[in-house]
Design an enzyme around this catalytic site. Structure first.
Site, PDB file in Angstrom:
ATOM      1  N   ALA A 110      -1.240  -9.094 -19.862  1.00 58.93           N
ATOM      2  CA  ALA A 110      -1.524  -8.546 -18.233  1.00 58.93           C
ATOM      3  C   ALA A 110      -3.095  -8.652 -17.747  1.00 58.93           C
ATOM      4  O   ALA A 110      -3.876  -9.063 -18.907  1.00 58.93           O
ATOM      5  CB  ALA A 110      -1.107  -7.204 -18.360  1.00 58.93           C
ATOM      6  N   LYS A 111      -3.438  -8.291 -16.655  1.00 57.59           N
ATOM      7  CA  LYS A 111      -4.805  -8.022 -16.449  1.00 57.59           C
ATOM      8  C   LYS A 111      -4.846  -7.496 -15.252  1.00 57.59           C
ATOM      9  O   LYS A 111      -3.889  -7.494 -14.343  1.00 57.59           O
ATOM     10  CB  LYS A 111      -5.397  -9.529 -16.120  1.00 57.59           C
ATOM     11  CG  LYS A 111      -6.889  -9.455 -16.427  1.00 57.59           C
ATOM     12  CD  LYS A 111      -7.143  -9.517 -17.898  1.00 57.59           C
ATOM     13  CE  LYS A 111      -8.785  -9.751 -18.166  1.00 57.59           C
ATOM     14  NZ  LYS A 111      -8.846  -9.792 -19.518  1.00 57.59           N
ATOM     15  N   GLY A 112      -5.838  -6.768 -14.924  1.00 51.64           N
ATOM     16  CA  GLY A 112      -6.209  -6.049 -13.736  1.00 51.64           C
ATOM     17  C   GLY A 112      -7.349  -5.903 -13.177  1.00 51.64           C
ATOM     18  O   GLY A 112      -8.157  -6.427 -13.882  1.00 51.64           O
TER      19      GLY A 112
END
Ligand code: NAD
Length: 418
Positions: free
Chosen positions: A110-112
């Site tokens: 994931a990444k944000g």
């Protein structure tokens, strides 16, 4: 990262990925499933800022891309930077999926991030912004669901605010985030983990080339968290660091640089240049120095079509993410220069994050030595798997690493019946 660099990096990542898809002979349907994000969420984050004695309402854009969770909870950093956008976050989330699969830890990717220059806000405003972001993201998060970490523009303090906000409704939950201060359940050894991992892998790679570390000349671009810890660890292992650099320029000494002295000089003056007994040169010149090992530990795409032909190292260890473009990668391969790919070389950081999460679940902190010992053993095992796979399939380390990672994710998707 500016738009042009973003395009180069996304192009490079797609190239490496598709090369591995092709060599694995994956059907289109499987490729689609591997590329698709599980969920992409965009948040509006309104915050009132005090500017020139007036309250000003600003609405920031936040993102969380959960790419794949076939092998475990989503895992990946939060980036605060003015050029953060959904496309960049999606590409970085995918990279996390391959990295966690390659080192075989039970996480997905994931990444944000938030589109913001964190320097625009004071500490209190940054805290308010972070806590608002987490209030909105909270339904997506969970110790067995999605676990953020620091990335560009965020740090242990930001992680502490995330822990606080999440714990308000869930009780004290240190395992919800990694990269925390040690006082709040962060792991000992996390700070130097990525650089230390680079050093361990570098030593292993050159031992297979009959090049003793104490005879190797090493050049390291970037002297931040990763570059400085890699330099310190390699120097302690007996390596001779002949050039170092930061954003202001590079320093060089054929006899070897005293890395501890360089660190002290940087802490005192804010830059490496000016250290007594060394020559100054540019970041571009340092990449082309005659050396055995080149470690780009600063920016993406620094080794590209313009300079690949001039690189004189025998081994390049990718400490930064995507420092070599795919065109340069091809040229280096033709010149028999070994490239240790980023998903393997800099995986010490996410591995230490995994150890932090395990310690939080066990409520049992490990000793510093124990973290680094496990980290070294684990990374060398993965390096052994990658180099064995590369040898068996007569391919390069990068293709081998991608094939192993993609194969594992694909297998988990099939087994679970996504
Ligand atoms: P950092 O901000 O601590 O350090 C970056 C270094 O690069 C600094 O010394 C800076 O002066 C230098 N630099 C900046 N612009 C430069 C330029 N134009 N030319 C030469 N040097 C320049 O960052 P970091 O945490 O050390 O990360 C470095 C790289 O490693 C990044 O690509 C990052 O994504 C990657 N990475 C970091 C980690 C981690 O655990 N920190 C993990 C995996 C990958």
């Amino acid at each position: 990262m500016n738009k042009e660099k973003q395009c180069i990096c996304q192009d490079t990542q797609r190239h490496f990925l598709f090369r591995a898809f092709d060599s694995l002979g994956l059907e289109d349907a499987h490729r689609e499933l591997l590329l698709a994000s599980f969920r992409e969420t965009r948040f509006s984050i309104p915050v009132i800022l005090r500017r020139d004695g007036r309250d000003v309402l600003r609405t920031f854009q936040g993102f969380r891309v959960q790419h794949n969770h076939a092998r475990g909870p989503f895992k990946g950093g939060l980036r605060y930077h003015p050029e953060v956008n959904q496309g960049e976050v999606r590409a970085l989330a995918q990279l996390m999926t391959w990295k966690t699969a390659l080192i075989d830890i039970p996480f997905g990717g994931a990444k944000g991030g938030i589109t913001i220059d964190p320097a625009e806000l004071d500490k209190t405003e940054l805290e308010v912004l972070t806590k608002r972001f987490i209030q909105k993201m909270e339904p997506l998060l969970g110790v067995h669901q999605d676990i953020p970490a620091p990335d560009m523009g965020t740090n242990a303090q930001v992680m502490a605010w995330i822990l606080e906000e999440y714990s308000k409704s869930h009780g004290y939950t240190p395992g919800i985030v990694t990269g925390k201060p040690v006082e709040l359940g962060g792991s000992r050894g996390r700070e130097e983990a990525t650089g230390f991992g680079i050093a361990c892998i570098t030593r292993k790679v050159i031992s297979g080339m009959s090049l003793p570390l104490d005879e190797a000349r090493i050049v390291i671009q970037g002297f931040g968290n990763v570059g400085s810890h890699a330099a310190l660890a390699l120097a302690r292992m007996g390596g001779r660091i002949i050039a170092l650099s930061d954003v202001h320029g590079a320093i060089h000494s054929a006899a070897g640089i005293d890395v501890e002295a360089a660190r002290a000089h940087q802490a005192e003056t804010g830059r490496l240049q000016g250290l007594p007994g060394v020559d100054a040169l540019s970041n571009e010149e340092m990449l082309e120095l005659p050396c055995h090992i080149l470690i780009p530990a600063a920016l993406e795409a620094v080794i590209n079509c313009d300079n690949a032909g001039a690189i004189q190292a025998r081994v390049i260890v990718e400490a930064a993410n995507m420092p070599v473009t795919h065109q340069a990668d091809e040229e280096l391969r033709q010149r028999n220069i070994v490239v240790v790919p980023d998903i393997l070389a800099n995986a010490g950081g996410v591995l230490a994050s995994y150890y932090e999460w395990v310690q939080n679940l066990q409520e049992f902190p490990w000793e510093h030595e124990s973290v680094l010992r496990r980290l070294e053993q684990h990374l060398l095992r993965v390096y052994g798997e990658v180099s064995h796979h590369a040898g068996e399939n007569e391919t390069d380390l990068r293709t081998a690493a991608y094939e192993l990672a993609i194969g594992r994710v694909n297998k988990a998707i099939q087994l679970r019946g996504f």
